[in-house]
Motif scaffolding. Structure first.
Motif, PDB file in Angstrom:
ATOM      1  N   ILE A   1       2.889   1.499  -3.942  1.00  0.00           N
ATOM      2  CA  ILE A   1       2.022   2.404  -4.251  1.00  0.00           C
ATOM      3  C   ILE A   1       2.070   4.131  -4.032  1.00  0.00           C
ATOM      4  O   ILE A   1       1.893   4.992  -5.418  1.00  0.00           O
ATOM      5  N   LEU A   2       1.320   4.505  -2.543  1.00  0.00           N
ATOM      6  CA  LEU A   2       1.467   5.664  -2.537  1.00  0.00           C
ATOM      7  C   LEU A   2       2.428   6.414  -2.937  1.00  0.00           C
ATOM      8  O   LEU A   2       2.288   7.603  -2.955  1.00  0.00           O
TER       9      LEU A   2
ATOM     10  N   VAL B   1       0.652  -1.280  -0.191  1.00  0.00           N
ATOM     11  CA  VAL B   1       0.707   0.221   0.036  1.00  0.00           C
ATOM     12  C   VAL B   1       0.741   1.685  -0.230  1.00  0.00           C
ATOM     13  O   VAL B   1       0.494   2.146  -0.641  1.00  0.00           O
ATOM     14  N   GLU B   2       2.248   1.178   0.310  1.00  0.00           N
ATOM     15  CA  GLU B   2       2.390   2.668   1.300  1.00  0.00           C
ATOM     16  C   GLU B   2       3.934   3.052  -0.534  1.00  0.00           C
ATOM     17  O   GLU B   2       3.511   4.397  -0.429  1.00  0.00           O
TER      18      GLU B   2
END
Lengths: 280, 203
Positions: A28-29, A25-26
């Protein structure tokens, strides 16, 4: 028991593809903020398939695929070389299999062949150093050998010199020597090189976060940059405008905002009719 | 006088406030929304596009475009339905382009191998710790059409409401119900047949 009541069914429906079990998640962000739209290159075919069809592939395979939302980034692949192309108004991030990344500015072409990259346009490279396999970035007039670093190279066809901006680490710029963090090296087509130390390199690489800065530059040099960045034609109705110098920071992709900034900075009329930006 | 609803009239209060903040350029609101939905977005990309490892890149591209065009961020049913619809659209684009590549290769006398698809369905000797029933389900799932896979994943995998699934697929909630029933039936049939993947993946 109904299939939809089984635990296995729920588990598989929740995550049908085995490769999406763990999601970064991090990561990708961070890439969304850092690089914007990702290039989705072709998946390399397996070695087995490659061996089977290598003769044909080597001779005839030039594959064009347009992958993006709306305006495409186009990838060409031939043999072990991959070409990436961004259009005007478009940026793209390329994640190499080595884990290194390249961020492409608008209207940029690169050819990636193993550890050698040929560049026309502008790109920021984040490369991890491996002593046995130096990474080389070539432009029409310069060669940069990477020693583990983050740096930008600018070499548009109309540029009089190639500019190498080092953000961290070190690179070897042929003709100019080793550049360290904060150094900006320039090599002209005649081979003349200069290095400026202690530069505010962040401002030269700000385009990666959607910021364009100009500091006392002539409009004749700035206009091609704006046309690339916004993917619009800019008409200069009054030739004297080309000689004006501009100091401004653009933080928005909005053309209306660009027109307002130009009007404020240059005291000219900037008229956007939906197709063309006219300065007079 | 004609009544014209606001674009976000159907949103929950939470989604409406978040949408407004994102439109205003509030990066914290965008990050909060992204963090919450990225895993589900990646899994939908995986359900739609069985070949390749580009699921995270698809989601990255979608979120980058949402942020780039934040002034136009007007979800109708919910933020999650908006994001899922965007992921589906982009994943289908990528899939179509993969198939274009396939046609080019065939035209050049080459042949595209579906080894990548088959890798999703490992044989028992790969040593992967995967239950037989789940493996059979995965095999059967990826023989369904893209619409069937998407509706099953969103409804049963992500517990989305019929109205939200309808918004993602661009059909009515009633049509979602019918599609869901047919998809379950198709899945059962494929399970009875052994769940073997077809010679060419469905889309």
């Amino acid at each position: 028991m109904r299939i939809e009541d089984s635990e296995s069914f729920r588990a598989v429906m929740a995550n049908p593809h085995p490769q999406t079990e763990k999601v970064d998640v991090e990561g990708i962000l961070a890439r969304v903020h850092d690089g914007g739209v990702a290039v989705v290159p072709h998946k390399m075919r397996s070695r087995r398939t490659w061996v089977r069809y290598t003769g044909i592939a080597a001779s005839v395979l030039v594959i064009a695929v347009a992958i993006q939302l709306g305006r495409p980034t186009i990838c060409f692949r031939k043999s072990d070389t991959t070409n990436y192309l961004t259009q005007a108004g478009q940026r793209a991030r390329i994640a190499l299999s080595s884990g290194d990344t390249i961020l492409l500015a608008p209207a940029t072409k690169i050819k990636v062949s193993k550890n050698i990259i040929d560049l026309e346009g502008e790109a920021i490279f984040s490369i991890t150093h491996t002593s046995d396999k130096p990474f080389i970035v070539r432009t029409r007039i310069s060669t940069t050998r990477v020693l583990g670093t983050s740096f930008g190279v600018r070499a548009y066809a109309e540029d009089k010199a190639v500019r190498v901006t080092v953000e961290s680490g070190r690179v070897m710029l042929d003709g100019a020597g080793v550049l360290g963090a904060g150094d900006v090296g320039r090599v002209t087509s005649t081979g003349k090189s200069t290095v400026v130390h202690g530069t505010n390199v962040a401002s030269l690489l700000e385009w990666r976060v959607d910021v364009l800065s100009f500091n006392g530059e002539h409009m004749r040099d700035v206009i091609p940059e704006l046309q690339r960045w916004y993917n619009i034609p800019i008409v200069v109705a009054n030739p004297a405008i080309n000689d004006l110098k501009i100091t401004a920071t653009l933080r928005s992709r909005s053309i209306e905002n660009l027109a307002a900034v130009l009007q404020g900075a240059l005291e000219v009329k900037a008229i956007w009719d939906g197709k063309t930006l006219t300065l007079k | 006088m004609l009544f014209r609803p606001k674009p976000d009239a159907e949103l929950s209060d939470e989604d409406r406030i978040l949408s407004e903040r994102i439109r205003a350029g509030d990066i914290q609101a965008f990050d909060d929304v992204a963090r919450k939905h990225i895993p589900a977005m990646v899994r939908l990309a995986g359900a739609i596009n069985p070949i390749g490892d580009v699921h995270e890149d698809i989601v990255q591209s979608v979120l980058a475009r949402v942020w780039e065009r934040r002034a136009e961020f007007y979800p109708r049913k919910s933020i999650v339905a908006y994001l899922m619809a965007a992921v589906r659209s982009h994943a289908l684009d990528v899939r179509r382009q993969d198939r274009s590549r396939e046609r080019l290769l065939e035209h050049a006398g080459d042949h595209f191998s579906h080894d990548e698809t088959l890798n999703l369905f490992p044989s028992p000797d790969t040593g992967l710790d995967i239950g037989d029933d789940k493996l059979a389900l995965r095999r059967a799932f990826f023989t369904l059409s893209e619409r069937q896979r998407t509706v099953l994943h969103l409804r049963y995998g992500q517990d989305m409401r019929y109205a939200e699934v309808a918004a993602v697929l661009g059909i009515t909630p009633k049509a979602v119900e019918r599609l869901l029933a047919k998809s379950i039936e198709a899945l059962r049939a494929r399970m009875r047949e052994g769940g073997f993947p077809p010679s060419e993946p469905s889309i």
